[in-house]
Design a protein around this motif. Sequence first.
Motif, PDB file in Angstrom:
ATOM      1  N   PHE A 126       0.732  -1.102  -0.299  1.00  0.00           N
ATOM      2  CA  PHE A 126      -0.398  -0.218   0.320  1.00  0.00           C
ATOM      3  C   PHE A 126       0.691   0.894  -0.255  1.00  0.00           C
ATOM      4  CE2 PHE A 126      -2.719  -2.851   2.030  1.00  0.00           C
ATOM      5  CZ  PHE A 126      -3.825  -3.035   1.115  1.00  0.00           C
ATOM      6  N   GLN A 146      -0.773   7.996   6.104  1.00  0.00           N
ATOM      7  CA  GLN A 146      -1.019   6.643   6.610  1.00  0.00           C
ATOM      8  C   GLN A 146       0.890   6.258   5.632  1.00  0.00           C
ATOM      9  OE1 GLN A 146      -2.191   3.426   7.296  1.00  0.00           O
ATOM     10  NE2 GLN A 146      -0.151   2.403   7.252  1.00  0.00           N
ATOM     11  N   THR A 168       3.142   1.420   2.936  1.00  0.00           N
ATOM     12  CA  THR A 168       3.462  -0.475   4.003  1.00  0.00           C
ATOM     13  C   THR A 168       2.611  -1.439   3.407  1.00  0.00           C
ATOM     14  OG1 THR A 168       3.080  -1.479   6.264  1.00  0.00           O
ATOM     15  CG2 THR A 168       1.275  -0.645   4.866  1.00  0.00           C
ATOM     16  N   ALA A 209       1.582  -5.596   3.612  1.00  0.00           N
ATOM     17  CA  ALA A 209       0.194  -6.796   4.347  1.00  0.00           C
ATOM     18  C   ALA A 209       0.692  -8.156   3.827  1.00  0.00           C
ATOM     19  CB  ALA A 209      -1.065  -5.865   4.639  1.00  0.00           C
ATOM     20  N   LEU A 268      -3.877 -10.851   9.364  1.00  0.00           N
ATOM     21  CA  LEU A 268      -3.226  -9.751   9.280  1.00  0.00           C
ATOM     22  C   LEU A 268      -1.754  -9.980   9.571  1.00  0.00           C
ATOM     23  CD1 LEU A 268      -3.352  -8.195   6.569  1.00  0.00           C
ATOM     24  CD2 LEU A 268      -4.671  -6.435   8.142  1.00  0.00           C
ATOM     25  N   LEU A 276       1.550  -6.928   8.973  1.00  0.00           N
ATOM     26  CA  LEU A 276       1.987  -5.941   8.874  1.00  0.00           C
ATOM     27  C   LEU A 276       3.767  -5.576   8.597  1.00  0.00           C
ATOM     28  CD1 LEU A 276      -0.886  -2.691  10.426  1.00  0.00           C
ATOM     29  CD2 LEU A 276      -0.897  -4.595   7.780  1.00  0.00           C
ATOM     30  N   PHE A 288      -1.469  -7.515  12.781  1.00  0.00           N
ATOM     31  CA  PHE A 288      -2.119  -6.424  13.015  1.00  0.00           C
ATOM     32  C   PHE A 288      -3.397  -6.839  14.698  1.00  0.00           C
ATOM     33  CE2 PHE A 288      -6.536  -4.072  12.282  1.00  0.00           C
ATOM     34  CZ  PHE A 288      -6.494  -3.173  12.151  1.00  0.00           C
ATOM     35  N   ALA A 335     -12.597  -1.041   9.559  1.00  0.00           N
ATOM     36  CA  ALA A 335     -11.836  -1.075  10.013  1.00  0.00           C
ATOM     37  C   ALA A 335     -11.620  -1.826  10.447  1.00  0.00           C
ATOM     38  CB  ALA A 335     -11.924  -0.444  11.772  1.00  0.00           C
ATOM     39  N   ARG A 351     -11.181  -5.401   9.725  1.00  0.00           N
ATOM     40  CA  ARG A 351     -11.896  -6.458   8.827  1.00  0.00           C
ATOM     41  C   ARG A 351     -11.221  -5.603   6.488  1.00  0.00           C
ATOM     42  NH1 ARG A 351     -18.063  -6.893  11.213  1.00  0.00           N
ATOM     43  NH2 ARG A 351     -16.525  -6.439  13.800  1.00  0.00           N
ATOM     44  N   PHE A 352     -11.532  -4.949   6.566  1.00  0.00           N
ATOM     45  CA  PHE A 352     -10.772  -4.773   5.465  1.00  0.00           C
ATOM     46  C   PHE A 352     -10.724  -5.426   3.825  1.00  0.00           C
ATOM     47  CE2 PHE A 352      -6.830  -3.579   8.804  1.00  0.00           C
ATOM     48  CZ  PHE A 352      -7.335  -2.677   8.260  1.00  0.00           C
ATOM     49  N   ASP A 406     -13.223  -4.116   2.261  1.00  0.00           N
ATOM     50  CA  ASP A 406     -13.622  -3.250   0.970  1.00  0.00           C
ATOM     51  C   ASP A 406     -12.534  -2.539   0.369  1.00  0.00           C
ATOM     52  OD1 ASP A 406     -12.376  -2.128   3.499  1.00  0.00           O
ATOM     53  OD2 ASP A 406     -12.615  -0.203   2.906  1.00  0.00           O
ATOM     54  N   VAL A 407     -11.119  -3.112   0.868  1.00  0.00           N
ATOM     55  CA  VAL A 407     -10.012  -3.154   0.119  1.00  0.00           C
ATOM     56  C   VAL A 407      -9.234  -4.698  -0.514  1.00  0.00           C
ATOM     57  CG1 VAL A 407      -7.446  -2.659   0.584  1.00  0.00           C
ATOM     58  CG2 VAL A 407      -8.820  -1.385   1.888  1.00  0.00           C
ATOM     59  N   GLU A 466     -11.316  -6.434  -1.736  1.00  0.00           N
ATOM     60  CA  GLU A 466     -12.387  -6.873  -2.002  1.00  0.00           C
ATOM     61  C   GLU A 466     -12.362  -7.258  -3.396  1.00  0.00           C
ATOM     62  OE1 GLU A 466     -14.488  -3.514  -4.324  1.00  0.00           O
ATOM     63  OE2 GLU A 466     -12.696  -2.761  -4.666  1.00  0.00           O
ATOM     64  N   GLN A 489      -4.593   6.447  -2.955  1.00  0.00           N
ATOM     65  CA  GLN A 489      -3.946   5.205  -2.640  1.00  0.00           C
ATOM     66  C   GLN A 489      -3.359   4.097  -3.759  1.00  0.00           C
ATOM     67  OE1 GLN A 489      -4.744   2.681   1.147  1.00  0.00           O
ATOM     68  NE2 GLN A 489      -3.031   3.107   1.563  1.00  0.00           N
ATOM     69  N   GLN A 513      -2.333   0.628  -4.503  1.00  0.00           N
ATOM     70  CA  GLN A 513      -2.907  -0.839  -3.827  1.00  0.00           C
ATOM     71  C   GLN A 513      -2.129  -1.850  -5.219  1.00  0.00           C
ATOM     72  OE1 GLN A 513      -6.784  -0.445  -2.947  1.00  0.00           O
ATOM     73  NE2 GLN A 513      -6.831   0.697  -0.962  1.00  0.00           N
ATOM     74  N   ARG A 535     -19.095  -0.474  15.426  1.00  0.00           N
ATOM     75  CA  ARG A 535     -17.932  -0.298  15.436  1.00  0.00           C
ATOM     76  C   ARG A 535     -17.571   0.948  14.548  1.00  0.00           C
ATOM     77  NH1 ARG A 535     -15.206  -2.908  10.389  1.00  0.00           N
ATOM     78  NH2 ARG A 535     -17.181  -3.588   9.391  1.00  0.00           N
ATOM     79  N   LEU A 536     -16.755   1.755  14.198  1.00  0.00           N
ATOM     80  CA  LEU A 536     -16.336   2.525  13.106  1.00  0.00           C
ATOM     81  C   LEU A 536     -15.774   2.059  11.835  1.00  0.00           C
ATOM     82  CD1 LEU A 536     -16.009   5.851  12.598  1.00  0.00           C
ATOM     83  CD2 LEU A 536     -13.652   5.337  12.664  1.00  0.00           C
ATOM     84  N   VAL A 537     -16.929   2.180  10.409  1.00  0.00           N
ATOM     85  CA  VAL A 537     -16.479   1.687   9.480  1.00  0.00           C
ATOM     86  C   VAL A 537     -15.814   2.666   8.539  1.00  0.00           C
ATOM     87  CG1 VAL A 537     -17.181   0.362   6.811  1.00  0.00           C
ATOM     88  CG2 VAL A 537     -18.540   0.525   9.643  1.00  0.00           C
ATOM     89  N   ARG A 544      -7.649   6.321  11.649  1.00  0.00           N
ATOM     90  CA  ARG A 544      -8.899   6.431  10.712  1.00  0.00           C
ATOM     91  C   ARG A 544     -10.250   7.502  11.142  1.00  0.00           C
ATOM     92  NH1 ARG A 544      -9.100   1.524   8.542  1.00  0.00           N
ATOM     93  NH2 ARG A 544     -11.212   1.921   7.767  1.00  0.00           N
TER      94      ARG A 544
END
Lengths: 276, 150
Positions: A46, A59, A62, A64, A94, A96, A103, A135, A137-138, A140-141, A143, A264, A266, B119-121, B135
């Motif tokens: 990333f 950020q 990094t 992962a 995960l 890092l 993580f 946060a 779980r990630f 979305d990144v 995916e 970013q 990726q 949680r904060l998503v 975040r």
Amino acid sequence: MLPQGTFWGIFVVWLYLVLMACSSRHQVVDVQPKVQRMAVQISAIFGEIVSPDSGEIFQEATSAELEMVISLAPTRLFRDGSEGRRLGVERASLRLGADGVPFRGFSLAGRAVELRTFPDGEILIIDWVETMAGAGRFMDVFELIFPAISPAPPSLARGASAPRRIIWPYLGERKLRWDSAVDAVWTNEGAEERAGVKTWRLIYTGPWRIHGGRRTGPGRIQFRGLGKASGTVWLDKSSGDLSGHDFEWSRTVTVQGESGQLQQVQKFVGTVKVIQ
Amino acid sequence: MIWAILLGATPLDPVGAPLDFYLTDHKIGAVLQGVVPGLQSCVGGKDFSVGVGLALLSTGGIKVRQIGPVSAANRACLDTLFSAAESPSHHGEDLEVETTVYLRDGVVLVSASPRVFRRLVGPLMLFVSGDADARLRVAEYLGGGDARER
């Protein structure tokens, strides 16, 4: 103008149709359990996230390492021929940086989504995807895991090539949506035996585009991405099911909020192996 | 004409609602309201309001986290009833919920607007490996939209 009696007659019929349409909300057909388990491993790099205004670094760059064991179990069949499968995360870790620091607070294990696909694997909907996003779980990144386990290659004769898009949506809360597509060109490279399994080996490559967001209301946001994707997919010759997938995907993501924009880079290199 | 309008308003694809993998706000409300009949026969005396903190366990059932100032008898009653109440298993983490139990004129009510800690998503699509503050800084820079998705 309709006579009052006719109007009420039509209204009653309409109401009946509405109520009947709302009556069967759940599974259409019971399905026999055929659980598949897969091991997924992804190495990611990333780039840093920097404010274009102030130069503040949000950020640091990094790397992962994501490792998961997932299960796929049929849940229901839909009237359009698509099928639902419960994608459960049995194990996930995960790490890092170059030192592979675990993580803390990674909470993906135990979560589940429903993957609705056509029989060829094309993804229609990922229900509950937001529960694996963000946060800790990630997904979305990361995916690309969803198309990685359900890539939907075209049916090709040995040596033949054809284009076919790899697509999947992200549907979140409050009308949040983005769509991802890889305009892949697929080639069937022929038969190959892997770990005692006779497979078809297919390769693909193509540009990866993402667009979407939330257009209205509070929390307006726009997501864009541009990159490329390539990989090798092995399909079990007897069943046609996915047997393995090696992939290398990369993109530059741009997120435009109501008051700022961030980018970013990726990069992902990974494998999917069917383990049961 | 009227047929076209009415048929246009008919739900076309009602099949496919998400399966019950997680607890929605509606389901949380139903769980809490399900406790009310038991409370009715339990508490007595003067009118009171008391805050109750609960965890809706991922394995099913409820664990009482805390009960606000109330008589020992009422506390024991609330603890017993909430602990024995039914809550479905789900794929999320244990869900922390705060609500208020009211006794008014002999009638027990549970707040219709429980506080649910999620949680904060956000921020989404950007890999931010830092803590919640890191975040939040990114989300606030972008415009705060994601920061509200708790």
